[in-house]
Design a protein around this motif. Structure first.
Motif, PDB file in Angstrom:
ATOM      1  N   GLN A  50       0.808  -1.222   0.000  1.00 51.60           N
ATOM      2  CA  GLN A  50       0.000   0.000   0.000  1.00 51.60           C
ATOM      3  C   GLN A  50       0.842   1.273   0.000  1.00 51.60           C
ATOM      4  O   GLN A  50       0.532   2.208  -0.735  1.00 51.60           O
ATOM      5  CB  GLN A  50      -0.936   0.006   1.208  1.00 51.60           C
ATOM      6  CG  GLN A  50      -1.787   1.255   1.290  1.00 51.60           C
ATOM      7  CD  GLN A  50      -2.707   1.279   2.504  1.00 51.60           C
ATOM      8  OE1 GLN A  50      -2.867   0.286   3.208  1.00 51.60           O
ATOM      9  NE2 GLN A  50      -3.325   2.410   2.738  1.00 51.60           N
ATOM     10  N   PHE A  51       1.872   1.306   0.814  1.00 48.58           N
ATOM     11  CA  PHE A  51       2.580   2.569   1.037  1.00 48.58           C
ATOM     12  C   PHE A  51       3.907   2.705   0.278  1.00 48.58           C
ATOM     13  O   PHE A  51       4.458   3.799   0.228  1.00 48.58           O
ATOM     14  CB  PHE A  51       2.816   2.776   2.532  1.00 48.58           C
ATOM     15  CG  PHE A  51       1.539   2.916   3.299  1.00 48.58           C
ATOM     16  CD1 PHE A  51       0.751   4.053   3.175  1.00 48.58           C
ATOM     17  CD2 PHE A  51       1.091   1.894   4.113  1.00 48.58           C
ATOM     18  CE1 PHE A  51      -0.441   4.181   3.868  1.00 48.58           C
ATOM     19  CE2 PHE A  51      -0.104   2.008   4.817  1.00 48.58           C
ATOM     20  CZ  PHE A  51      -0.873   3.157   4.690  1.00 48.58           C
ATOM     21  N   VAL A  52       4.399   1.621  -0.304  1.00 50.99           N
ATOM     22  CA  VAL A  52       5.646   1.694  -1.066  1.00 50.99           C
ATOM     23  C   VAL A  52       5.422   1.263  -2.511  1.00 50.99           C
ATOM     24  O   VAL A  52       5.648   2.034  -3.446  1.00 50.99           O
ATOM     25  CB  VAL A  52       6.768   0.838  -0.409  1.00 50.99           C
ATOM     26  CG1 VAL A  52       8.040   0.874  -1.242  1.00 50.99           C
ATOM     27  CG2 VAL A  52       7.027   1.303   1.011  1.00 50.99           C
ATOM     28  N   PHE A  53       4.974   0.036  -2.699  1.00 53.53           N
ATOM     29  CA  PHE A  53       4.846  -0.553  -4.032  1.00 53.53           C
ATOM     30  C   PHE A  53       3.856   0.209  -4.914  1.00 53.53           C
ATOM     31  O   PHE A  53       4.217   0.645  -6.019  1.00 53.53           O
ATOM     32  CB  PHE A  53       4.436  -2.025  -3.882  1.00 53.53           C
ATOM     33  CG  PHE A  53       4.428  -2.814  -5.157  1.00 53.53           C
ATOM     34  CD1 PHE A  53       5.615  -3.153  -5.783  1.00 53.53           C
ATOM     35  CD2 PHE A  53       3.239  -3.255  -5.713  1.00 53.53           C
ATOM     36  CE1 PHE A  53       5.618  -3.909  -6.948  1.00 53.53           C
ATOM     37  CE2 PHE A  53       3.225  -4.010  -6.872  1.00 53.53           C
ATOM     38  CZ  PHE A  53       4.416  -4.349  -7.484  1.00 53.53           C
ATOM     39  N   LEU A  54       2.633   0.347  -4.464  1.00 51.81           N
ATOM     40  CA  LEU A  54       1.619   1.041  -5.276  1.00 51.81           C
ATOM     41  C   LEU A  54       2.010   2.483  -5.591  1.00 51.81           C
ATOM     42  O   LEU A  54       1.987   2.876  -6.764  1.00 51.81           O
ATOM     43  CB  LEU A  54       0.243   0.982  -4.601  1.00 51.81           C
ATOM     44  CG  LEU A  54      -0.479  -0.353  -4.660  1.00 51.81           C
ATOM     45  CD1 LEU A  54      -1.710  -0.341  -3.759  1.00 51.81           C
ATOM     46  CD2 LEU A  54      -0.867  -0.693  -6.082  1.00 51.81           C
ATOM     47  N   PRO A  55       2.396   3.293  -4.598  1.00 52.86           N
ATOM     48  CA  PRO A  55       2.764   4.673  -4.925  1.00 52.86           C
ATOM     49  C   PRO A  55       3.957   4.779  -5.878  1.00 52.86           C
ATOM     50  O   PRO A  55       3.961   5.610  -6.785  1.00 52.86           O
ATOM     51  CB  PRO A  55       3.097   5.302  -3.573  1.00 52.86           C
ATOM     52  CG  PRO A  55       2.390   4.464  -2.570  1.00 52.86           C
ATOM     53  CD  PRO A  55       2.382   3.078  -3.144  1.00 52.86           C
ATOM     54  N   LYS A  56       4.952   3.912  -5.678  1.00 60.30           N
ATOM     55  CA  LYS A  56       6.143   3.971  -6.534  1.00 60.30           C
ATOM     56  C   LYS A  56       5.792   3.638  -7.982  1.00 60.30           C
ATOM     57  O   LYS A  56       6.184   4.362  -8.909  1.00 60.30           O
ATOM     58  CB  LYS A  56       7.199   2.995  -5.996  1.00 60.30           C
ATOM     59  CG  LYS A  56       8.438   2.883  -6.836  1.00 60.30           C
ATOM     60  CD  LYS A  56       9.279   4.112  -6.740  1.00 60.30           C
ATOM     61  CE  LYS A  56      10.621   3.896  -7.450  1.00 60.30           C
ATOM     62  NZ  LYS A  56      11.482   5.042  -7.351  1.00 60.30           N
ATOM     63  N   LEU A  57       5.051   2.565  -8.189  1.00 55.73           N
ATOM     64  CA  LEU A  57       4.697   2.189  -9.556  1.00 55.73           C
ATOM     65  C   LEU A  57       3.754   3.205 -10.192  1.00 55.73           C
ATOM     66  O   LEU A  57       3.888   3.522 -11.375  1.00 55.73           O
ATOM     67  CB  LEU A  57       4.098   0.790  -9.592  1.00 55.73           C
ATOM     68  CG  LEU A  57       5.098  -0.336  -9.342  1.00 55.73           C
ATOM     69  CD1 LEU A  57       4.416  -1.685  -9.386  1.00 55.73           C
ATOM     70  CD2 LEU A  57       6.247  -0.293 -10.330  1.00 55.73           C
ATOM     71  N   ARG A  58       2.833   3.732  -9.433  1.00 52.44           N
ATOM     72  CA  ARG A  58       1.938   4.757  -9.977  1.00 52.44           C
ATOM     73  C   ARG A  58       2.711   6.022 -10.348  1.00 52.44           C
ATOM     74  O   ARG A  58       2.425   6.654 -11.368  1.00 52.44           O
ATOM     75  CB  ARG A  58       0.805   5.055  -8.998  1.00 52.44           C
ATOM     76  CG  ARG A  58      -0.217   3.928  -8.973  1.00 52.44           C
ATOM     77  CD  ARG A  58      -1.333   4.202  -8.022  1.00 52.44           C
ATOM     78  NE  ARG A  58      -2.392   3.213  -8.174  1.00 52.44           N
ATOM     79  CZ  ARG A  58      -3.196   2.821  -7.216  1.00 52.44           C
ATOM     80  NH1 ARG A  58      -3.074   3.343  -5.996  1.00 52.44           N
ATOM     81  NH2 ARG A  58      -4.124   1.926  -7.445  1.00 52.44           N
ATOM     82  N   PHE A  59       3.699   6.376  -9.542  1.00 53.44           N
ATOM     83  CA  PHE A  59       4.541   7.529  -9.857  1.00 53.44           C
ATOM     84  C   PHE A  59       5.286   7.292 -11.173  1.00 53.44           C
ATOM     85  O   PHE A  59       5.345   8.169 -12.036  1.00 53.44           O
ATOM     86  CB  PHE A  59       5.526   7.810  -8.721  1.00 53.44           C
ATOM     87  CG  PHE A  59       6.544   8.857  -9.064  1.00 53.44           C
ATOM     88  CD1 PHE A  59       6.208  10.205  -9.030  1.00 53.44           C
ATOM     89  CD2 PHE A  59       7.828   8.494  -9.445  1.00 53.44           C
ATOM     90  CE1 PHE A  59       7.140  11.178  -9.371  1.00 53.44           C
ATOM     91  CE2 PHE A  59       8.764   9.462  -9.778  1.00 53.44           C
ATOM     92  CZ  PHE A  59       8.420  10.804  -9.744  1.00 53.44           C
ATOM     93  N   LEU A  60       5.868   6.109 -11.314  1.00 53.90           N
ATOM     94  CA  LEU A  60       6.585   5.789 -12.541  1.00 53.90           C
ATOM     95  C   LEU A  60       5.657   5.840 -13.757  1.00 53.90           C
ATOM     96  O   LEU A  60       6.047   6.351 -14.814  1.00 53.90           O
ATOM     97  CB  LEU A  60       7.253   4.416 -12.431  1.00 53.90           C
ATOM     98  CG  LEU A  60       8.381   4.298 -11.409  1.00 53.90           C
ATOM     99  CD1 LEU A  60       8.842   2.844 -11.278  1.00 53.90           C
ATOM    100  CD2 LEU A  60       9.542   5.207 -11.778  1.00 53.90           C
ATOM    101  N   LEU A  61       4.452   5.340 -13.607  1.00 51.48           N
ATOM    102  CA  LEU A  61       3.484   5.381 -14.709  1.00 51.48           C
ATOM    103  C   LEU A  61       3.093   6.818 -15.050  1.00 51.48           C
ATOM    104  O   LEU A  61       3.058   7.201 -16.214  1.00 51.48           O
ATOM    105  CB  LEU A  61       2.229   4.569 -14.355  1.00 51.48           C
ATOM    106  CG  LEU A  61       2.394   3.050 -14.357  1.00 51.48           C
ATOM    107  CD1 LEU A  61       1.183   2.391 -13.712  1.00 51.48           C
ATOM    108  CD2 LEU A  61       2.599   2.536 -15.781  1.00 51.48           C
ATOM    109  N   GLN A  62       2.799   7.605 -14.036  1.00 49.19           N
ATOM    110  CA  GLN A  62       2.368   8.990 -14.260  1.00 49.19           C
ATOM    111  C   GLN A  62       3.460   9.838 -14.892  1.00 49.19           C
ATOM    112  O   GLN A  62       3.174  10.737 -15.687  1.00 49.19           O
ATOM    113  CB  GLN A  62       1.911   9.631 -12.951  1.00 49.19           C
ATOM    114  CG  GLN A  62       0.621   9.069 -12.430  1.00 49.19           C
ATOM    115  CD  GLN A  62       0.313   9.508 -10.997  1.00 49.19           C
ATOM    116  OE1 GLN A  62       1.122  10.141 -10.342  1.00 49.19           O
ATOM    117  NE2 GLN A  62      -0.865   9.144 -10.524  1.00 49.19           N
TER     118      GLN A  62
END
Length: 106
Positions: A50-62
């Motif tokens: 929730q707090f590392v994996f999802l935000p990091k990958l979403r940041f990379l996508l965005q």
């Protein structure tokens, strides 16, 4: 590929919520600063997702940056959730799909 990964990340968030593994409060800065894989010494796996994996990958996508090509979350998730497999099978299946999507495996 980014659309596929984005959809899988949304599904992961939904599954974590459905399994009541989603937290309303984030871990403290010290817990997030772990240098170990998956922050395994300071976070539960669901917190890391929730707090590392999802935000990091979403940041990379965005930001249209390259996604990691070597991802292997599933073996750790299988170990962590081995006693809850019957309940968390759908979550593990989803993690497997994310691993495959990022590594380009069929």
């Amino acid at each position: 590929m980014s659309d596929v990964v984005s959809a899988l990340l949304d599904q992961l968030e939904t599954e974590l919520k459905q399994q009541q593994l989603w937290s309303d409060s984030s871990p403290d800065a010290l817990a997030m600063a772990s240098s170990l894989p998956f922050c395994c010494d300071t976070l539960r796996l669901e917190q890391w997702l929730q707090f590392v994996f999802l935000p990091k990958l979403r940041f990379l996508l965005q930001t249209r940056r390259p996604l990691p090509a070597k991802v292997s979350v599933l073996p750790y998730a299988q170990e962590v959730f081995k006693t809850q497999y019957s309940r968390l099978g759908p979550l593990l299946s989803l993690i497997a799909r994310i691993d495959r999507a990022l590594t380009g495996e069929p």
